[in-house]
Design a protein around this motif. Structure first.
Motif, PDB file in Angstrom:
ATOM      1  N   LEU A 136      39.916  31.574  37.243  1.00 18.38           N
ATOM      2  CA  LEU A 136      41.194  31.100  37.783  1.00 18.38           C
ATOM      3  C   LEU A 136      42.342  31.481  36.862  1.00 18.38           C
ATOM      4  N   ASN A 137      42.103  31.340  35.563  1.00 18.46           N
ATOM      5  CA  ASN A 137      43.135  31.687  34.603  1.00 18.46           C
ATOM      6  C   ASN A 137      43.492  33.168  34.693  1.00 18.46           C
ATOM      7  N   SER A 138      42.486  33.999  34.996  1.00 15.87           N
ATOM      8  CA  SER A 138      42.759  35.436  35.078  1.00 15.87           C
ATOM      9  C   SER A 138      43.569  35.778  36.326  1.00 15.87           C
ATOM     10  N   VAL A 139      43.561  34.899  37.335  1.00 16.37           N
ATOM     11  CA  VAL A 139      44.355  35.151  38.543  1.00 16.37           C
ATOM     12  C   VAL A 139      45.836  35.211  38.204  1.00 16.37           C
ATOM     13  N   GLN A 140      46.287  34.259  37.364  1.00 10.85           N
ATOM     14  CA  GLN A 140      47.723  34.222  37.067  1.00 10.85           C
ATOM     15  C   GLN A 140      48.133  35.280  36.055  1.00 10.85           C
TER      16      GLN A 140
END
Lengths: 304, 299
Positions: free
Chosen positions: B253-257
């Motif tokens: 999820l962190n890599s999405v932003q």
């Protein structure tokens, strides 16, 4: 002892008993030694070497150089200050609000499911999802709901996350929202152990609801409060996730916690000696508070 | 929410029988207090739900509408486009699977290893038992976060970076789990253990066939606590996993932003997808989860 009582073959029982204890503990103990005790000893030793993540081995012996470097590094003190300030900003509301809301919720029987769900739901959500919601949504400049609400009152809102004077308060607010449910649940569990007739007796004595809470309920929660405060302080001192993902420690490093300094110096710069010394100092700060937890856990174990 | 009734009415009920002991004023103040309490509770509960409702509402707004009117919450043309494009990118299914596998593995190993150790500490007498007990209990004071560098180096030298075991193994020695089990085992009647031993059962069999089957509450408490803990752990998998297909849900999820210019509905949709699994589990097993978590904190 117990093993020889009424056993068909005492010798066999006592022999298995001798090895059974250590044998049963061994699997857990192996993990404990490899991943907790060993690394703790390593951290202590690595502080005296100038090791690097990029090359194998401990590096060269440098004595107390790393200690001197860390203690003279203003960024170390600054991040430690941020960590402690964050701990103050979160512990006070997280303990007081959980206490008050739990006492209020304890008066109601039906609808408990809804109240508990509302407060505890954020706690089971991963920090990454929380960060996405607040960074891009709730706390966004110009378009976020927090911006809009303040504007309704005719005040120009600050940049919640972009203004160094506000960023830490915003992070603390997000954290209160995210983790309040945990403390709330600890208090609810403790309140359920207070017998109903304690309330009834004092109500018949003519004590109003406010007096009952102040003079009877809150004092009865004293032990739980000690535990909640200690667990909260220890948890807050380990802050990393939400700061890393929401502000990245910024703006201008104004929210950077000590744990991020360890990750940055240890993993990004690869300076394991320096990062080990910072780790050791953070450990000592956390230890000061978790000693209280240790004492509480030991007392509980003796009593049970 | 209007169905909330106050449990305290039962408290004031006896007062009607003895009006002299409790004046009406008291009953009024009780009622007033309950109303205020209910109002405060509901206000806070709704406030607490707002960020979640917001994320869901924004996630179904069409991107074009969000660009035109970024501060509105509502749309008359709800769409699942944001969710579709997240699933099309593919990795989120890996992240779900990786999180589930690592959380389940850690939980199973922790439950077995911690309960065995606790059983020995609680029921078996052997030399240095008290010493070992204290040594393990002292472990609750060691935060895993300050040991990341040596743990990382250990796993690196074992070739376990970017593997499930790299995520799982350092999270197994959970001292709190041992003490939840030990507290439970201490409450088991001695006669039960002695009877099993008298029948010729070895310690391992006594543990597995007699003690574990009656220890469901402790097992479920530890299972819930460890599973949630590992599922939500961010920092450790962030350090040991760099391959996008091996990432756990929080790290993914962190890599999405990190990708530039991701539209807001997609960011909110990924937050919703990240929140859903444990929220559903929590909604279904609320009672058990809450008492499990509370037990882990208190004992």
């Amino acid at each position: 002892m117990a093993s020889t009582l009424g056993t068909a073959s005492p010798q066999r029982a006592s022999r298995t008993s001798r090895w059974a204890g250590p044998g049963l503990i061994a699997p857990f103990a192996i993990f404990y030694v490899i991943f907790l005790v060993g690394p703790l000893i390593y951290t202590f030793i690595a502080g005296f070497f100038n090791g690097s993540l990029l090359k194998t081995g401990m590096g060269d012996w440098v004595g107390f150089t790393n200690y001197g470097d860390v203690l003279a590094d203003s960024e170390f003190w600054r991040t430690l200050g941020h960590t402690l300030w964050f701990t103050v900003l979160t512990t006070i509301p997280l303990v007081l609000m959980a206490l008050v809301l739990a006492i209020l919720a304890d008066r109601f029987v039906r609808g408990r499911w809804f109240i508990r769900f509302a407060f505890f739901a954020p706690y089971v959500i991963p920090s990454a999802a929380i960060s996405l919601i607040f960074l891009w949504g709730i706390l966004a400049d110009q378009t976020g709901p927090a911006f809009e609400v303040v504007q309704w009152f005719g005040i120009t809102p600050p940049s919640w996350l972009g203004d160094p004077n506000w960023a830490m308060y915003s992070i603390a607010g997000v954290t209160v929202w995210w983790t309040l449910g945990f403390n709330f649940v600890l208090y609810i569990a403790a309140l359920q152990e207070i017998p109903r007739d304690v309330h009834e007796a004092s109500a018949i004595d003519g004590a109003g609801p406010w007096q009952r809470i102040r003079h009877i309920v809150v004092p009865m929660l004293a032990r739980t409060t000690v535990l909640v405060v200690v667990l909260q302080i220890v948890a807050s001192l380990k802050v990393f996730d939400q700061i890393y993902m929401i502000t990245g420690g910024g703006p201008d490093g104004s929210t950077r916690p000590t744990l991020q300094l360890i990750v940055d110096t240890g993993f990004t710069d690869g300076r394991t000696g320096y990062a080990s010394v910072v780790s050791l100092f953070l450990f000592l700060v956390i230890l000061a508070f978790s000693l209280v937890w240790f004492a509480v856990a030991r007392r509980n174990q003796k009593e049970s | 929410m209007t169905s909330l009734t106050d449990g305290a009415t039962t408290v004031t009920a006896p007062a009607t029988d003895t009006p002299a002991a409790v004046p009406d004023r008291r009953i009024d103040s009780e009622k007033l207090f309950n109303r205020v309490a209910l109002g405060v509770l509901i206000a806070f509960a709704l406030l607490w739900l707002i960020p979640l409702v917001y994320a869901v509402l924004i996630s179904v707004r069409p991107t074009s509408e969000v660009l035109a009117d970024p501060s509105s919450w509502f749309t008359s043309n709800p769409t699942f486009d944001a969710y579709d494009s997240l699933f099309d990118k593919g990795n989120i299914l890996y992240w779900y699977a990786n999180s589930f596998i690592t959380s389940a593995l850690t939980t199973v190993i922790t439950v077995v290893a911690a309960s065995m150790a606790a059983f020995a500490l609680s029921q078996v007498r052997f030399r240095f038992r008290q010493g070992v007990n204290m040594l393990l209990l002292a472990g609750i004071m060691i935060p895993m976060q300050v040991l990341m560098i040596p743990q990382f180096l250990t796993l690196e030298s074992a070739g376990l970076l970017n593997t499930y075991w790299g995520v799982v193994l350092p999270q197994v020695p959970n001292v709190v789990a041992v003490f939840v089990f030990k507290t439970f085992f201490d409450g088991i009647p001695r006669e039960l253990i002695e009877a099993a031993r008298a029948d010729g059962a070895g310690w391992l069999r006594t543990y597995w066939q007699i003690v574990m089957p009656i220890s469901r509450p402790a097992v479920s408490a530890v299972t819930i606590f460890v599973f949630v803990h590992v599922w939500n752990n961010f920092l450790w998998p962030l350090l040991v996993v760099t391959d996008p297909e091996m990432m756990t849900l929080p790290v993914g999820l962190n890599s999405v932003q990190d990708a530039f210019g991701v539209p807001l509905p997609q960011l909110m949709a990924s937050a919703v997808l990240g929140a859903i699994p444990l929220l559903v589990v929590f909604a279904l097993f609320q009672r058990r989860i809450v008492s499990g978590i509370a037990g882990m904190g208190l004992k």
